[in-house]
Write an enzyme that holds these catalytic residues in place. Structure first.
Site, PDB file in Angstrom:
ATOM      1  N   CYS A 337       0.795  -1.237   0.000  1.00 45.32           N
ATOM      2  CA  CYS A 337       0.000   0.000   0.000  1.00 45.32           C
ATOM      3  C   CYS A 337       0.827   1.287   0.000  1.00 45.32           C
ATOM      4  CB  CYS A 337      -0.982   0.033   1.162  1.00 45.32           C
ATOM      5  SG  CYS A 337      -1.181  -1.484   2.058  1.00 45.32           S
ATOM      6  N   ARG A 366       7.028 -11.046   5.637  1.00 46.58           N
ATOM      7  CA  ARG A 366       6.683 -10.857   7.051  1.00 46.58           C
ATOM      8  C   ARG A 366       7.297 -12.000   7.844  1.00 46.58           C
ATOM      9  NH1 ARG A 366       0.271  -9.662   6.121  1.00 46.58           N
ATOM     10  NH2 ARG A 366       0.578  -8.052   4.544  1.00 46.58           N
ATOM     11  N   GLN A 384       0.949 -11.103  -2.952  1.00 49.04           N
ATOM     12  CA  GLN A 384      -0.474 -10.764  -2.864  1.00 49.04           C
ATOM     13  C   GLN A 384      -0.992 -10.394  -4.246  1.00 49.04           C
ATOM     14  OE1 GLN A 384      -0.006  -7.498  -0.019  1.00 49.04           O
ATOM     15  NE2 GLN A 384      -1.173  -8.708   1.461  1.00 49.04           N
ATOM     16  N   ASP A 386      -2.693  -8.020  -5.156  1.00 49.71           N
ATOM     17  CA  ASP A 386      -3.086  -6.807  -4.465  1.00 49.71           C
ATOM     18  C   ASP A 386      -3.633  -5.756  -5.423  1.00 49.71           C
ATOM     19  OD1 ASP A 386      -3.372  -5.441  -2.161  1.00 49.71           O
ATOM     20  OD2 ASP A 386      -1.243  -5.051  -1.806  1.00 49.71           O
ATOM     21  N   HIS A 388      -5.186  -1.429  -5.014  1.00 46.62           N
ATOM     22  CA  HIS A 388      -5.710  -0.342  -4.188  1.00 46.62           C
ATOM     23  C   HIS A 388      -6.569   0.547  -5.056  1.00 46.62           C
ATOM     24  CE1 HIS A 388      -2.246  -1.808  -1.885  1.00 46.62           C
ATOM     25  NE2 HIS A 388      -3.107  -1.670  -0.899  1.00 46.62           N
ATOM     26  N   LYS A 472     -14.553  -3.780   6.873  1.00 49.48           N
ATOM     27  CA  LYS A 472     -14.082  -4.689   5.824  1.00 49.48           C
ATOM     28  C   LYS A 472     -15.041  -5.840   5.562  1.00 49.48           C
ATOM     29  CE  LYS A 472     -11.315  -7.336   9.076  1.00 49.48           C
ATOM     30  NZ  LYS A 472     -10.110  -8.115   9.306  1.00 49.48           N
ATOM     31  N   HIS A 518      -8.381  -1.508  -0.011  1.00 50.91           N
ATOM     32  CA  HIS A 518      -7.406  -2.578  -0.259  1.00 50.91           C
ATOM     33  C   HIS A 518      -8.206  -3.810  -0.631  1.00 50.91           C
ATOM     34  CE1 HIS A 518      -4.437  -0.554   2.559  1.00 50.91           C
ATOM     35  NE2 HIS A 518      -5.574  -0.133   3.060  1.00 50.91           N
TER      36      HIS A 518
HETATM   37 ZN    ZN Z   1      -3.081  -2.492   0.962  1.00 55.33          ZN
END
Ligand code: ZN
Ligand code: ZN
Length: 646
Positions: A337, A366, A384, A386, A388, A472, A518
């Site tokens: 992000c 991580r 991910q 991912d 945004h 979420k 996200h």
């Molecule tokens: Zn994010």
């Protein structure tokens, strides 16, 4: 008299001091026989504890999590009781219920418990169960509790008691075993009909590696023998589907001690499969107006200080990387992000440009403790899927609908037929801990709920489960053998736009803050592939599977034809290979069926002459002879059916 409110809103009056069991019995003796625990104003308590004031209650049976938890937690007491009798002098840590069953952490002193000793413990537990031992609760003072365990010489219980408030401590006794415990428990042990101790493991006291390693014994119990049989069968099936096992058999991925634990390495077949998945998602995202971006694997420490991720991950994760001369500090990125926020800031935006949807298959790192790592589902580096979305408040609902559409398209294509969605809202009684205005929260929460409704999602609403930065929507799927997996997530974020001072110029010519969403429909490529393997047992859909067909020459004489055929198929976008081992055709068929190859193409004299193939479908047998052209068209038709883009 007190008023007891039932979940359906019905209110009945009872004498003060009535118990959950008595309430159940007043409804029907049959219900009383099935009920395991009672929820009183959202606290689960023993069925035989008196209820002294007006309350809302829920009666929990085996089908309820709370009922099973009381059942399994009580079973951990019975196991401890059996252990105490069989191994006098041992010391006890904690013995909670878990998602499936229970465990107890035990200090066996110098004895090292082996699997061969488990049946005797199981037998003892069943013996106590049949004795119908009552669980008797007694409130004790802190002083008395400490005295009891000091005399018993149990340092673990003493440590726990020392952390408790006087006036809140209770003991439960069943048979000859007394435990420090808050409850709830069953009324007695007679409902425990089947016992299986499933594993022995080492566990540091209180999860701290500086403490002593205790022996953790896992077990599970059931109110019917039949349930245990079903459970054992389920475990057997789960073992067969284990993605680590299948991933190895199909040569999809590996781990190397040299590369480092928790860092998955995708082998050629797995990498190609993952690429197909990524392309599949890229295509649908493009249709929904996403733009792909690419950002580096690291970012300057300051970037993550700004985003707040340093505060969250910094201390307990991978340490910063330093440059030798300039003294710069970089972090492996735990999230994509912050990078995407910087991409948004490259130029000013007008309200007309929104929403802006930035997508990236972004690899993040991580730290996980080595003991927590598990195949592709718990790793230290993962990618991910991912994206945004930066949008205006009035666009939130439509964006949610669109993301839900993508998620449902994925579930449909990959045949996850059962799924639920969890909507996580903020706690309305504690709005202080959330960032963003009340107005925005209300808008966002309404947008999510309405979007989920419009798309016909089965949702569970959890109040107080939202992140501090926004509400979420999370998706859970049920796999082919009934297990639940958490997959994709869609999260609203008011925090990062604030921290990165993101702006757009509104119709009023003033500066406004966009809202960030996200979203990751797969969650991560690693986790998704793991779930997909376990769901399909490695029998992937045709469009995704590593090899769609194998060509099996009946003897060496036809190897040339087989290889020429493979080239032909390759040119037509059919993934095929030749099994030209010098083996009997029967063995080749069996071996390739086990490799989960969807189509087996047998070629011999007849096929060479007529430019055809004898087709067998994995697990279904002979499909007759087809010309090569017909087979190619047939296969493409099957793939098309799987990826229904409408
Ligand atoms: Zn994010
Ligand atoms: Zn207990």
């Amino acid at each position: 008299m007190i008023n007891i409110t039932f979940p359906d809103g019905n209110v009945r009056q009872y004498d003060a001091g009535v118990t959950g069991y008595e309430i159940a019995y007043s409804i029907s003796p049959r219900l009383a026989a099935e009920v395991l625990a009672v929820g009183v104003n959202d606290e689960t308590i023993d069925l035989n504890r008196p209820i002294t004031a007006d309350a809302s209650i829920k009666l929990y049976k085996w089908d309820d999590v709370e009922g099973r938890q009381a059942f399994w937690h009580s079973s951990s007491h019975i196991m401890a009781e059996a252990l105490q009798e069989l191994y006098p002098g041992i010391k006890f840590g904690i013995g909670p219920a878990i998602e499936s069953g229970f465990y107890y952490d035990v200090d066996f002193g110098s004895h090292s418990l082996s699997e061969t000793e488990l049946p005797a413990i199981e037998a003892k537990m069943l013996e106590f169960a049949r004795e119908k031992q009552n669980f008797v609760r007694r409130d004790v003072t802190k002083e008395e509790a400490l005295k009891t365990y000091t005399e018993k010489g149990d340092p673990y219980k003493c440590e726990l008691i020392n952390e408790l408030q006087d006036g809140t401590i209770s003991f439960y006794t069943s048979g000859n075993f007394t435990d420090l415990c808050r409850g709830p428990h069953l009324i007695d042990t007679s409902v425990i009909k089947a016992v299986k101790l499933t594993a022995i493991a080492g566990a540091y006291w209180r999860g701290n590696e500086k403490n002593k390693m205790l022996t953790r014994i896992y077990g599970i119990t059931f109110p019917q023998k039949k349930f245990l049989d079903e459970y054992l069968q389920f475990l057997e099936e789960a073992k067969k589907r284990d993605h680590r096992k299948i991933g190895k058999e199909l040569e999809l991925f590996t781990f190397s001690q040299q590369v480092g634990q928790g860092l998955p390495i995708w082998l050629p077949k797995g990498a190609a499969l993952r690429e197909r998945l990524e392309n599949f998602l890229r295509k649908v995202q493009k249709k929904h107006g996403y733009q792909q971006v690419i950002s580096p694997h690291i970012g300057q420490k300051e970037l993550f200080v700004t985003s707040g991720h340093y505060a969250k991950y910094g201390a307990d994760s991978f340490k910063p990387i330093q440059t030798p001369v300039e003294g710069e500090e970089f972090l492996l990125k735990p999230m994509n992000c912050p990078h995407h926020c910087e991409i948004y800031k490259v130029k000013p935006h007008s309200y007309k440009e929104l929403p802006i949807r930035l997508a990236e298959f972004g690899t993040v790192y991580r730290y996980e403790q080595s003991g927590e790592l598990h195949g592709l589902t718990r790793v230290r580096g993962f990618t991910q899927d991912d994206a945004h979305i930066f949008c205006r408040p009035d666009q939130l609902k439509e964006e949610f609908c669109k993301v839900i559409d993508i998620v449902l398209y994925i579930f449909r294509t990959l045949e996850f037929k059962e799924y639920t969605a969890q909507v996580s809202l903020r706690d309305p009684n504690d709005t202080e801990k959330y960032i963003g205005s009340d107005e925005n929260w209300e808008k966002a929460e309404r947008a999510i709920i309405e979007a989920a409704e419009e798309r016909g999602l089965k949702t569970v609403v959890e109040v107080g489960e939202a992140a501090f930065y926004g509400p979420k929507l999370d998706f859970m799927v049920r796999d082919a053998i009934g297990r639940k997996w958490q997959l994709g997530t869609i999260q609203v974020d008011y925090n990062l736009p604030e921290r990165f001072e993101l702006e757009y110029i509104g119709a009023d010519d003033k500066r406004h803050r966009p809202i960030m969403i996200h979203r990751a429909p797969f969650g991560s490529m690693e986790r998704f592939v793991a779930v997909l393997i376990e769901h399909t047992s490695g029998k992937f859909p045709l469009w995704l599977t590593p090899e769609q067909a194998v060509i099996l020459p009946v003897s060496e004489k036809y190897n040339d034809y087989a290889h020429a055929l493979q080239n032909r198929l390759e040119q037509e976008d059919v993934r095929a290979f030749v099994d030209d081992r010098n083996e009997k055709i029967g063995k080749k068929i069996r071996d390739n069926e086990l490799q989960r190859i969807p189509y087996l193409l047998v070629v011999g004299e007849k096929e060479v002459e007529s430019e055809s193939v004898a087709v067998r479908k994995q697990g279904e047998g002979d499909r007759g002879t087809m010309s090569v052209n017909d087979f190619i068209n047939f296969l493409h038709g099957e793939v098309k059916k799987e990826i229904d883009e409408n």
